[in-house]
Design a protein around this motif. Structure first.
Motif, PDB file in Angstrom:
ATOM      1  N   PRO A 243      29.942  44.543  31.101  1.00 31.30           N
ATOM      2  CA  PRO A 243      30.788  44.364  32.357  1.00 31.30           C
ATOM      3  C   PRO A 243      29.281  43.879  33.298  1.00 31.30           C
ATOM      4  N   SER A 244      30.114  43.298  34.923  1.00 27.32           N
ATOM      5  CA  SER A 244      29.302  42.898  36.424  1.00 27.32           C
ATOM      6  C   SER A 244      28.809  43.473  37.076  1.00 27.32           C
ATOM      7  N   ILE A 245      27.394  44.136  37.185  1.00 26.65           N
ATOM      8  CA  ILE A 245      26.759  44.914  37.888  1.00 26.65           C
ATOM      9  C   ILE A 245      27.459  44.503  39.523  1.00 26.65           C
ATOM     10  N   LEU A 246      28.005  43.415  39.715  1.00 26.17           N
ATOM     11  CA  LEU A 246      28.328  42.992  40.977  1.00 26.17           C
ATOM     12  C   LEU A 246      29.310  44.402  41.499  1.00 26.17           C
ATOM     13  N   SER A 247      29.626  44.988  40.260  1.00 26.01           N
ATOM     14  CA  SER A 247      30.334  46.099  41.248  1.00 26.01           C
ATOM     15  C   SER A 247      29.866  47.494  40.951  1.00 26.01           C
ATOM     16  N   ALA A 248      28.724  47.316  40.197  1.00 25.46           N
ATOM     17  CA  ALA A 248      27.772  48.264  40.404  1.00 25.46           C
ATOM     18  C   ALA A 248      27.422  49.283  41.713  1.00 25.46           C
TER      19      ALA A 248
ATOM     20  N   VAL B 238      24.961  43.193  29.395  1.00 22.31           N
ATOM     21  CA  VAL B 238      25.065  42.787  31.263  1.00 22.31           C
ATOM     22  C   VAL B 238      24.930  41.867  31.354  1.00 22.31           C
ATOM     23  N   HIS B 239      26.007  41.446  32.309  1.00 25.11           N
ATOM     24  CA  HIS B 239      25.955  40.813  33.213  1.00 25.11           C
ATOM     25  C   HIS B 239      25.541  40.487  34.549  1.00 25.11           C
ATOM     26  N   VAL B 240      24.635  40.106  35.101  1.00 22.44           N
ATOM     27  CA  VAL B 240      23.931  39.536  36.272  1.00 22.44           C
ATOM     28  C   VAL B 240      23.875  38.809  37.621  1.00 22.44           C
TER      29      VAL B 240
ATOM     30  N   VAL C 247      22.230  36.610  32.745  1.00 21.23           N
ATOM     31  CA  VAL C 247      22.453  36.187  33.908  1.00 21.23           C
ATOM     32  C   VAL C 247      22.767  35.112  34.908  1.00 21.23           C
ATOM     33  N   HIS C 248      24.037  34.965  35.545  1.00 24.36           N
ATOM     34  CA  HIS C 248      24.807  34.135  36.432  1.00 24.36           C
ATOM     35  C   HIS C 248      23.655  33.838  37.696  1.00 24.36           C
ATOM     36  N   LEU C 249      23.387  32.356  37.354  1.00 18.56           N
ATOM     37  CA  LEU C 249      22.591  32.580  38.446  1.00 18.56           C
ATOM     38  C   LEU C 249      23.908  31.417  39.344  1.00 18.56           C
TER      39      LEU C 249
ATOM     40  N   THR D  84      37.197  32.099  36.086  1.00 14.65           N
ATOM     41  CA  THR D  84      38.089  31.928  35.817  1.00 14.65           C
ATOM     42  C   THR D  84      38.438  32.870  37.473  1.00 14.65           C
ATOM     43  N   VAL D  85      38.354  32.868  38.634  1.00 13.00           N
ATOM     44  CA  VAL D  85      37.686  33.008  39.772  1.00 13.00           C
ATOM     45  C   VAL D  85      37.112  31.957  40.283  1.00 13.00           C
ATOM     46  N   ASN D  86      37.326  31.352  41.615  1.00 18.21           N
ATOM     47  CA  ASN D  86      36.090  30.219  42.917  1.00 18.21           C
ATOM     48  C   ASN D  86      34.288  32.430  42.486  1.00 18.21           C
TER      49      ASN D  86
ATOM     50  N   GLY E 140      36.002  41.148  42.199  1.00 17.96           N
ATOM     51  CA  GLY E 140      37.555  41.668  42.798  1.00 17.96           C
ATOM     52  C   GLY E 140      39.515  40.392  42.708  1.00 17.96           C
ATOM     53  N   GLN E 141      39.119  39.250  42.568  1.00 17.88           N
ATOM     54  CA  GLN E 141      40.206  38.148  42.466  1.00 17.88           C
ATOM     55  C   GLN E 141      40.747  38.147  41.152  1.00 17.88           C
ATOM     56  N   SER E 142      41.739  37.611  41.576  1.00 12.98           N
ATOM     57  CA  SER E 142      42.796  36.957  40.644  1.00 12.98           C
ATOM     58  C   SER E 142      42.569  35.975  39.818  1.00 12.98           C
TER      59      SER E 142
ATOM     60  N   VAL F  70      33.369  39.181  30.692  1.00  9.35           N
ATOM     61  CA  VAL F  70      32.695  39.353  31.505  1.00  9.35           C
ATOM     62  C   VAL F  70      33.695  40.022  32.374  1.00  9.35           C
ATOM     63  N   ALA F  71      32.879  41.605  33.672  1.00 13.16           N
ATOM     64  CA  ALA F  71      34.333  42.282  33.686  1.00 13.16           C
ATOM     65  C   ALA F  71      33.604  43.149  34.795  1.00 13.16           C
ATOM     66  N   GLY F  72      34.045  42.728  35.915  1.00 16.20           N
ATOM     67  CA  GLY F  72      33.850  43.823  37.470  1.00 16.20           C
ATOM     68  C   GLY F  72      34.342  44.993  37.257  1.00 16.20           C
TER      69      GLY F  72
HETATM   70  C1  DX5 Z   1      32.212  36.633  40.463  1.00 15.15           C
HETATM   71  C2  DX5 Z   1      31.265  36.731  39.559  1.00 15.15           C
HETATM   72  C3  DX5 Z   1      31.660  37.730  38.860  1.00 15.15           C
HETATM   73  C4  DX5 Z   1      32.341  39.355  39.127  1.00 15.15           C
HETATM   74  C5  DX5 Z   1      33.788  39.401  38.339  1.00 15.15           C
HETATM   75  O1  DX5 Z   1      31.899  35.441  41.216  1.00 15.15           O
HETATM   76  O2  DX5 Z   1      30.425  35.661  38.624  1.00 15.15           O
HETATM   77  O3  DX5 Z   1      31.139  38.336  37.481  1.00 15.15           O
HETATM   78  O4  DX5 Z   1      31.534  39.982  38.663  1.00 15.15           O
HETATM   79  O5  DX5 Z   1      34.079  40.329  39.238  1.00 15.15           O
HETATM   80  P1  DX5 Z   1      35.654  41.296  38.654  1.00 15.15           P
HETATM   81  O6  DX5 Z   1      35.733  40.927  37.673  1.00 15.15           O
HETATM   82  O7  DX5 Z   1      35.783  41.578  39.108  1.00 15.15           O
HETATM   83  O8  DX5 Z   1      36.327  39.493  39.223  1.00 15.15           O
END
Ligand code: DX5
Ligand code: ZN
Length: 235
Positions: free
Chosen positions: A12-17, A37-39, A70-72, A143-145, A150-152, A198-200
Protein backbone atom coordinates in the motif's frame (compact mmCIF):
# COMPACT_ATOMS: atom_id res chain seq x y z
CA UNK A 1 13.93 -9.18 5.81
CA UNK A 2 12.96 -12.52 4.32
CA UNK A 3 14.99 -14.27 1.64
CA UNK A 4 14.19 -13.41 -1.96
CA UNK A 5 10.90 -14.73 -3.25
CA UNK A 6 8.63 -14.08 -6.19
CA UNK A 7 5.31 -14.53 -4.39
CA UNK A 8 2.78 -11.73 -4.86
CA UNK A 9 3.35 -8.91 -2.36
CA UNK A 10 0.95 -6.01 -1.83
CA UNK A 11 2.56 -2.67 -0.97
CA UNK A 12 0.00 0.00 0.00
CA UNK A 13 1.18 3.52 -0.84
CA UNK A 14 0.73 5.87 2.10
CA UNK A 15 0.31 8.70 -0.43
CA UNK A 16 -3.39 7.83 -0.07
CA UNK A 17 -3.29 7.65 3.77
CA UNK A 18 -4.13 10.40 6.27
CA UNK A 19 -0.91 12.46 6.32
CA UNK A 20 -1.66 13.61 9.88
CA UNK A 21 -1.84 10.02 11.07
CA UNK A 22 0.92 8.04 9.35
CA UNK A 23 1.80 5.96 12.41
CA UNK A 24 -1.70 4.57 12.92
CA UNK A 25 -2.20 4.15 9.16
CA UNK A 26 1.00 2.06 8.82
CA UNK A 27 0.04 -0.11 11.77
CA UNK A 28 -3.46 -0.58 10.34
CA UNK A 29 -2.38 -1.66 6.85
CA UNK A 30 0.23 -4.08 8.20
CA UNK A 31 -2.34 -5.60 10.57
CA UNK A 32 -4.66 -5.95 7.59
CA UNK A 33 -2.24 -7.92 5.43
CA UNK A 34 0.10 -5.43 3.70
CA UNK A 35 3.41 -7.11 2.84
CA UNK A 36 5.44 -3.95 2.32
CA UNK A 37 4.74 -0.26 3.05
CA UNK A 38 5.39 1.98 0.02
CA UNK A 39 6.54 5.53 0.82
CA UNK A 40 6.38 8.14 -1.97
CA UNK A 41 8.87 11.02 -1.74
CA UNK A 42 8.20 13.92 -4.16
CA UNK A 43 10.11 17.16 -4.59
CA UNK A 44 7.97 19.48 -6.74
CA UNK A 45 10.75 19.45 -9.34
CA UNK A 46 11.18 15.92 -10.72
CA UNK A 47 7.41 15.51 -10.30
CA UNK A 48 4.74 18.22 -9.96
CA UNK A 49 3.88 17.45 -6.33
CA UNK A 50 5.61 17.66 -2.93
CA UNK A 51 5.30 15.16 -0.07
CA UNK A 52 8.01 14.89 2.59
CA UNK A 53 11.66 14.11 3.26
CA UNK A 54 13.93 11.80 5.24
CA UNK A 55 12.93 12.99 8.72
CA UNK A 56 9.32 12.03 8.05
CA UNK A 57 10.52 8.65 6.73
CA UNK A 58 12.46 8.11 9.97
CA UNK A 59 9.35 8.93 12.00
CA UNK A 60 7.22 6.57 9.90
CA UNK A 61 9.81 3.78 10.22
CA UNK A 62 9.03 3.40 13.93
CA UNK A 63 5.50 2.28 13.04
CA UNK A 64 6.44 -0.28 10.36
CA UNK A 65 7.39 -3.81 11.44
CA UNK A 66 8.09 -5.17 7.95
CA UNK A 67 9.59 -3.75 4.80
CA UNK A 68 9.76 0.02 4.26
CA UNK A 69 9.94 0.64 0.51
CA UNK A 70 10.97 4.22 -0.29
CA UNK A 71 10.30 5.54 -3.81
CA UNK A 72 12.32 8.69 -4.48
CA UNK A 73 10.77 10.96 -7.10
CA UNK A 74 13.42 13.63 -6.65
CA UNK A 75 16.21 15.19 -8.70
CA UNK A 76 19.01 15.52 -7.96
CA UNK A 77 18.86 12.35 -5.90
CA UNK A 78 22.49 11.52 -5.01
CA UNK A 79 22.90 14.18 -2.26
CA UNK A 80 19.93 12.72 -0.35
CA UNK A 81 20.49 8.97 -0.67
CA UNK A 82 22.45 8.60 2.56
CA UNK A 83 19.75 10.38 4.57
CA UNK A 84 16.97 8.19 3.15
CA UNK A 85 18.91 4.98 3.80
CA UNK A 86 19.63 6.15 7.34
CA UNK A 87 15.93 6.89 7.86
CA UNK A 88 15.53 3.11 7.97
CA UNK A 89 14.41 2.27 4.43
CA UNK A 90 14.88 -1.36 3.40
CA UNK A 91 14.60 -0.50 -0.30
CA UNK A 92 15.55 2.88 -1.77
CA UNK A 93 14.39 3.30 -5.37
CA UNK A 94 15.71 6.07 -7.61
CA UNK A 95 14.40 7.05 -11.03
CA UNK A 96 16.47 6.22 -14.11
CA UNK A 97 15.50 9.68 -15.38
CA UNK A 98 16.60 11.56 -12.24
CA UNK A 99 20.19 12.15 -13.28
CA UNK A 100 22.96 11.33 -15.70
CA UNK A 101 24.71 8.73 -13.51
CA UNK A 102 22.27 5.98 -12.60
CA UNK A 103 25.05 3.46 -12.01
CA UNK A 104 26.61 5.75 -9.40
CA UNK A 105 23.27 6.40 -7.66
CA UNK A 106 22.62 2.66 -7.35
CA UNK A 107 26.10 2.04 -5.96
CA UNK A 108 25.50 4.77 -3.40
CA UNK A 109 22.27 3.15 -2.17
CA UNK A 110 23.99 -0.19 -1.60
CA UNK A 111 27.08 1.43 -0.08
CA UNK A 112 24.95 2.83 2.75
CA UNK A 113 23.36 -0.58 3.33
CA UNK A 114 19.93 -0.56 1.64
CA UNK A 115 18.62 -2.62 -1.23
CA UNK A 116 18.67 -0.67 -4.49
CA UNK A 117 15.75 -0.11 -6.84
CA UNK A 118 15.46 1.68 -10.16
CA UNK A 119 12.17 3.13 -11.38
CA UNK A 120 11.18 3.68 -15.02
CA UNK A 121 8.70 6.32 -16.16
CA UNK A 122 6.14 5.13 -18.72
CA UNK A 123 8.13 6.57 -21.64
CA UNK A 124 11.44 4.97 -20.56
CA UNK A 125 12.25 1.64 -22.23
CA UNK A 126 13.12 -1.58 -20.38
CA UNK A 127 16.60 -1.40 -21.94
CA UNK A 128 17.46 1.48 -19.56
CA UNK A 129 18.39 -1.12 -16.92
CA UNK A 130 20.28 -3.52 -19.18
CA UNK A 131 23.71 -2.48 -17.89
CA UNK A 132 22.80 -2.03 -14.21
CA UNK A 133 21.22 -5.46 -13.63
CA UNK A 134 24.02 -6.42 -11.26
CA UNK A 135 23.48 -3.27 -9.20
CA UNK A 136 19.76 -3.64 -8.47
CA UNK A 137 17.45 -5.61 -6.19
CA UNK A 138 14.24 -4.20 -7.66
CA UNK A 139 12.86 -2.53 -10.77
CA UNK A 140 9.79 -0.34 -10.35
CA UNK A 141 7.63 0.06 -13.45
CA UNK A 142 5.50 3.20 -13.34
CA UNK A 143 2.08 2.50 -14.82
CA UNK A 144 1.10 6.17 -14.44
CA UNK A 145 3.17 9.32 -14.84
CA UNK A 146 4.46 9.82 -11.29
CA UNK A 147 3.21 12.64 -9.09
CA UNK A 148 -0.29 11.81 -7.98
CA UNK A 149 -2.43 8.95 -6.73
CA UNK A 150 -5.71 8.00 -8.35
CA UNK A 151 -4.62 8.10 -12.01
CA UNK A 152 -5.55 5.56 -14.69
CA UNK A 153 -3.36 2.53 -15.42
CA UNK A 154 -1.34 2.86 -18.67
CA UNK A 155 -1.81 -0.53 -20.34
CA UNK A 156 1.17 -0.21 -22.71
CA UNK A 157 3.41 -0.89 -19.70
CA UNK A 158 2.38 -4.55 -19.52
CA UNK A 159 4.70 -5.34 -22.44
CA UNK A 160 7.53 -3.61 -20.62
CA UNK A 161 6.93 -5.85 -17.59
CA UNK A 162 7.15 -8.91 -19.85
CA UNK A 163 10.43 -7.66 -21.35
CA UNK A 164 11.89 -6.98 -17.91
CA UNK A 165 10.86 -10.41 -16.65
CA UNK A 166 12.75 -12.02 -19.55
CA UNK A 167 15.77 -9.76 -19.05
CA UNK A 168 15.97 -10.55 -15.32
CA UNK A 169 15.87 -14.34 -15.73
CA UNK A 170 16.98 -16.05 -12.53
CA UNK A 171 18.50 -12.92 -10.96
CA UNK A 172 17.04 -12.03 -7.53
CA UNK A 173 15.40 -8.80 -8.72
CA UNK A 174 11.82 -7.88 -7.79
CA UNK A 175 9.49 -6.40 -10.40
CA UNK A 176 7.27 -3.82 -8.72
CA UNK A 177 4.37 -1.98 -10.35
CA UNK A 178 3.14 1.44 -9.27
CA UNK A 179 0.08 3.35 -10.47
CA UNK A 180 -3.56 2.52 -11.11
CA UNK A 181 -3.37 -0.96 -9.57
CA UNK A 182 -6.84 -2.37 -8.74
CA UNK A 183 -8.33 -5.89 -8.73
CA UNK A 184 -8.98 -5.28 -12.46
CA UNK A 185 -5.44 -4.26 -13.48
CA UNK A 186 -3.40 -6.39 -11.02
CA UNK A 187 -3.94 -9.61 -13.04
CA UNK A 188 -2.42 -8.03 -16.16
CA UNK A 189 0.90 -7.24 -14.50
CA UNK A 190 0.98 -10.35 -12.30
CA UNK A 191 0.62 -12.56 -15.37
CA UNK A 192 3.39 -10.59 -17.09
CA UNK A 193 5.84 -11.27 -14.24
CA UNK A 194 5.39 -8.64 -11.53
CA UNK A 195 5.67 -9.71 -7.88
CA UNK A 196 5.24 -6.46 -5.89
CA UNK A 197 2.05 -4.46 -6.46
CA UNK A 198 1.84 -0.91 -5.09
CA UNK A 199 -1.68 0.41 -4.57
CA UNK A 200 -2.74 3.71 -3.04
CA UNK A 201 -6.33 4.58 -3.73
CA UNK A 202 -7.44 0.98 -4.23
CA UNK A 203 -6.26 0.06 -0.70
CA UNK A 204 -7.33 3.15 1.25
CA UNK A 205 -10.66 3.86 -0.47
CA UNK A 206 -13.67 3.57 1.80
CA UNK A 207 -11.61 2.87 4.93
CA UNK A 208 -9.91 4.66 7.82
CA UNK A 209 -7.97 3.73 10.93
CA UNK A 210 -11.38 3.40 12.61
CA UNK A 211 -12.54 0.93 9.94
CA UNK A 212 -9.31 -0.92 9.09
CA UNK A 213 -11.18 -4.04 7.95
CA UNK A 214 -11.98 -2.12 4.75
CA UNK A 215 -8.22 -1.90 4.06
CA UNK A 216 -8.04 -5.63 4.68
CA UNK A 217 -10.78 -6.38 2.17
CA UNK A 218 -9.21 -4.09 -0.43
CA UNK A 219 -5.76 -5.70 0.00
CA UNK A 220 -7.23 -9.21 -0.16
CA UNK A 221 -9.14 -8.40 -3.37
CA UNK A 222 -6.00 -7.18 -5.16
CA UNK A 223 -3.98 -10.16 -3.92
CA UNK A 224 -6.63 -12.71 -4.94
CA UNK A 225 -6.93 -11.24 -8.44
CA UNK A 226 -3.13 -11.23 -8.92
CA UNK A 227 -2.65 -14.75 -7.57
CA UNK A 228 -5.42 -16.12 -9.78
CA UNK A 229 -3.72 -14.60 -12.84
CA UNK A 230 -0.41 -16.19 -11.81
CA UNK A 231 -2.06 -19.60 -11.48
CA UNK A 232 -3.69 -19.37 -14.89
CA UNK A 233 -0.34 -18.53 -16.52
CA UNK A 234 1.35 -21.44 -14.76
CA UNK A 235 -1.45 -23.87 -15.71
C1 DX5 B 1 2.49 7.96 -7.99
C2 DX5 B 1 3.02 7.22 -6.77
C3 DX5 B 1 2.20 6.05 -6.44
C4 DX5 B 1 0.78 6.36 -6.09
C5 DX5 B 1 -0.08 5.25 -6.58
O1 DX5 B 1 3.37 8.94 -8.37
O2 DX5 B 1 4.35 6.80 -6.98
O3 DX5 B 1 2.81 5.22 -5.44
O4 DX5 B 1 0.56 6.55 -4.74
O5 DX5 B 1 -1.40 5.59 -6.35
P1 DX5 B 1 -2.62 4.83 -7.02
O6 DX5 B 1 -2.53 3.40 -6.57
O7 DX5 B 1 -3.79 5.54 -6.45
O8 DX5 B 1 -2.47 4.97 -8.50
ZN1 ZN C 1 5.36 5.13 -5.65
Amino acid sequence: MNAFDRSIKIAPSILSADFANFGAECRAIEAQGADWVHVDVMDGHFVPNITFGPSTCAAIRKHIRGVMDVHLMIAPVDPYIEAFVKSGADFVTVHAEAGAHLDRSLQLVRSFGAKAGVSLNPSTPASAIEFVLDRIDLVLVMTVNPGFGGQSFIASQVDKVRQLRAMIGARPIHIEIDGGITPETAPLVAAAGADVLVAGSAVFKGGSVETPEVYGRNIAAIRAAAEAARMSVAA
